[in-house]
Every structure is written in C-alpha cells, then in structure tokens.
Design an enzyme around this catalytic site. Sequence first.
Site, mmCIF file in Angstrom:
data_model
loop_
_atom_site.group_PDB
_atom_site.id
_atom_site.type_symbol
_atom_site.label_atom_id
_atom_site.label_comp_id
_atom_site.label_asym_id
_atom_site.label_seq_id
_atom_site.Cartn_x
_atom_site.Cartn_y
_atom_site.Cartn_z
ATOM 1 N N ARG A 180 0.832 -1.208 0.000
ATOM 2 C CA ARG A 180 0.000 0.000 0.000
ATOM 3 C C ARG A 180 0.868 1.260 0.000
ATOM 4 N NH1 ARG A 180 -5.277 -1.198 0.222
ATOM 5 N NH2 ARG A 180 -5.976 -3.059 1.323
ATOM 6 N N ASP A 235 -15.488 -0.229 -6.156
ATOM 7 C CA ASP A 235 -15.958 1.114 -5.786
ATOM 8 C C ASP A 235 -15.358 2.225 -6.654
ATOM 9 O OD1 ASP A 235 -13.360 0.863 -4.890
ATOM 10 O OD2 ASP A 235 -13.748 1.633 -2.867
ATOM 11 N N ARG A 258 -14.961 -1.631 2.176
ATOM 12 C CA ARG A 258 -14.631 -0.270 2.627
ATOM 13 C C ARG A 258 -15.882 0.615 2.687
ATOM 14 N NH1 ARG A 258 -9.694 0.136 4.098
ATOM 15 N NH2 ARG A 258 -10.040 2.266 4.753
HETATM 16 O O1 F6P Z 1 -9.764 -2.543 -0.653
HETATM 17 C C1 F6P Z 1 -9.791 -3.916 -0.559
HETATM 18 C C2 F6P Z 1 -9.926 -4.351 0.880
HETATM 19 O O2 F6P Z 1 -10.010 -5.754 0.884
HETATM 20 C C3 F6P Z 1 -11.088 -3.712 1.635
HETATM 21 O O3 F6P Z 1 -12.312 -4.326 1.354
HETATM 22 C C4 F6P Z 1 -10.636 -3.859 3.060
HETATM 23 O O4 F6P Z 1 -11.195 -2.888 3.915
HETATM 24 C C5 F6P Z 1 -9.147 -3.656 2.942
HETATM 25 O O5 F6P Z 1 -8.780 -3.979 1.622
HETATM 26 C C6 F6P Z 1 -8.330 -4.482 3.900
HETATM 27 O O6 F6P Z 1 -7.000 -4.128 3.742
HETATM 28 P P1 F6P Z 1 -5.763 -4.898 4.348
HETATM 29 O O7 F6P Z 1 -5.478 -6.068 3.451
HETATM 30 O O8 F6P Z 1 -4.676 -3.893 4.307
HETATM 31 O O9 F6P Z 1 -6.141 -5.356 5.710
#
Ligand code: F6P
Length: 341
Positions: A71, A129, A171
């Site tokens: 990220r 989204d 999200r």
């Molecule tokens: O954006 C994709 C997603 O799977 C969301 O639905 C969720 O809130 C987020 O990523 C979770 O992120 P991570 O893998 O950083 O916990």
Amino acid sequence: MKIGVLTGGGDSPAINAAIRAVVYQAKAYDFELTGIRNGWAGLVEANFSPLTVDTVEGTLTKSGTVLGTSRTNPFKTNTVDKVVENFNKEKLDALIAIGGDDTLGVLSKLHHNDKPINGVGIPQTIDNDIIGTDYAIGFDSAVTIATDAIDKLRSTAESHHRVMVLEVMGRDAGHISLRSGVAGGAHVILVPEEDFDLTEICKFLKKRKEAGKIYSIIVVAEGAKPKDGMQMAQREVKDQFGHVMLGGISSYLVDEIEKCTKIESRLTILGHLQRGGVPTSFDRFMATRFGVRAVKMVEKGAFDQMVALKGKDLFAVGLKEGLAKTKPINMDFYQQIKMLF
Ligand code: F6P
C-alpha cells in the site's frame, strides 16, 4: 517500447489473469516488460524482476499477484523523485498499474507531476468502488465467496434458531454486501451508503420470529454504521500507510440484537478469505479483456487513462474522472430490495 507493470493495494483473485494478458499482448507487439515488485514500493527501491511468458505460466487460476503488492504511496512517503529516477534508470517508456483508487491515483498524480510519467490503469479491487468503471477485477470472486458463506450459514442458523450476522469487506461501499446479500437471500442487508436503524432491525427480527420464521441472516458491510453514530471509535485505527482499518461492526450488531430481541445471535467476519481461492471464470475473463486493452492503450499513447467497463463494452476513461469519488451502490435498487424481503 519498454513497459513497467505493477500491482498495488489489496490483492484479489484474477490479478494474475490480467498480468498474463498484458504479457501476451505485449509479446504480440514485441514490447519489452519489466515486472515492478510490491507496488509503488518497487519503483521507490528499484526492485525489478523479469516479466515474461514464463513468469505467468500456470497463473490463470492462482489468486494473489505474482508481482507482489503493497500500500506504499510515494506521495505520502516523499519518494516521488526516487520513482522518477528509477523509472528513467530502467529506461521505461510507460507503466501499467493494476489496482484500486489509491494505486491508480498515484499513476494519475505521476502523469501531472513536473517530471511526468506516462501510464495506463487497470481497475482491480474486490470493493468494486471505482466510479469510472462498472466493474473492477476481483469483485465477482469476492461476491461468490460471500454468497457461498451465506449458503453455509443458513443450515446452522436454521438448526439453532439463531440470527447469523455475516460481515463482508467493501470499505465505504456496499457492493459486496448488496450483491451477496441478494444472491444469498439474506433477510437484512446493511451498507455504508445508508446508516442503519437498530430499533427497526430489532422490530423486524422480532416480527419474523412471531411469524414463525425460526432464523434470520444479516449481511453487513464492514463500513456500515448505526444511525446513532455508536462504534465510531474503531474507525480511528489506522494501518502503517494511514488507511483507516475497518472491521468489527458485526460484533456491535450481535450484542445489540441479543439485547433487544433476546434471540441468540452469532457473527462471522469473512475478512481476507474474500481475497483468495480460485478466481471465478467471469473475473478471469474480464481480467484478460482488461489486460489486453491496457497494452493496446499504451501502444496508442492513450495515457493518464484507465480501462473501464461500461455495460458490456470496454472504454478508456481519464484517471481523474474515473477516480473522482467512491462509486456508491444503486440506492433505488437497494430501497426496492429492502421492501421486498
Ligand atoms: O480494498 C480492498 C480491501 O479488501 C477492503 O475491502 C478492506 O477494507 C481492505 O482492503 C483491507 O485491507 P488490508 O489487506 O490492508 O487489511
């Protein structure tokens, strides 16, 4: 031409199908590819790997991403200069970035930077989204997993006469919740686009019980909120990249439902299971179309744009326009569905 390919943000099934399509279309054009490891972090650190037909061999049915992801956002870590430097050092002509609004947002900003980088985006997120496209890679697989979970919860809900709450990802959008809730026949579907009324939910569940319905299933999106604004504290937890970490609304719901209805309730948080497994055929098919089109866009010099599905056809949509805001669910459909069931 030499194109760098990266995948950023949360992974999802069928990213590899898109990478594979990029590889084959690039081969047809005789373009050279460089794999950039772990999203934008790979350009910051000059972490490159070969990306050839061999890399993608046998990956069509594999979830995750053979390029790795992160990220990392160079605009948040003040590393844009490094990105530009390594892009030039690697002698890249353009980028193909596969990811959600964060990943594609960086691509857009790089294009408008004082030392511009050209690129084309491929929308990929289970959340679906992204406003500029009807479809993002991974959504169908995530919905299939969530629907399967509802199907599996039904028998135990019925045997134990319980309320089962299934929390799904998404999200700030309720696409997974709405689609899987309808497909799985959930009795209550909660989405971030409309704050829910707990008193109404309790009334509805009690009414169902009085009418002889021995169990109920609720699907709640991780971003859904109660009308009274409770449980907001959990939304302050952020990951190392500053993203608010969602999750846990089902625990609040189960506690409150048990208090107000006296019906035994249980929760399941589906979490990252929604991002794995064998991608659906629809996702693989769409990812392949997106990958092929992205390389064609690079060939035409259609930069600062992303591949988008509108109806049944693919279009090129400007990144700025395509990422302007979060795409909400169809509220008219949501209201109709709520009345029906
Ligand atoms: O954006 C994709 C997603 O799977 C969301 O639905 C969720 O809130 C987020 O990523 C979770 O992120 P991570 O893998 O950083 O916990």
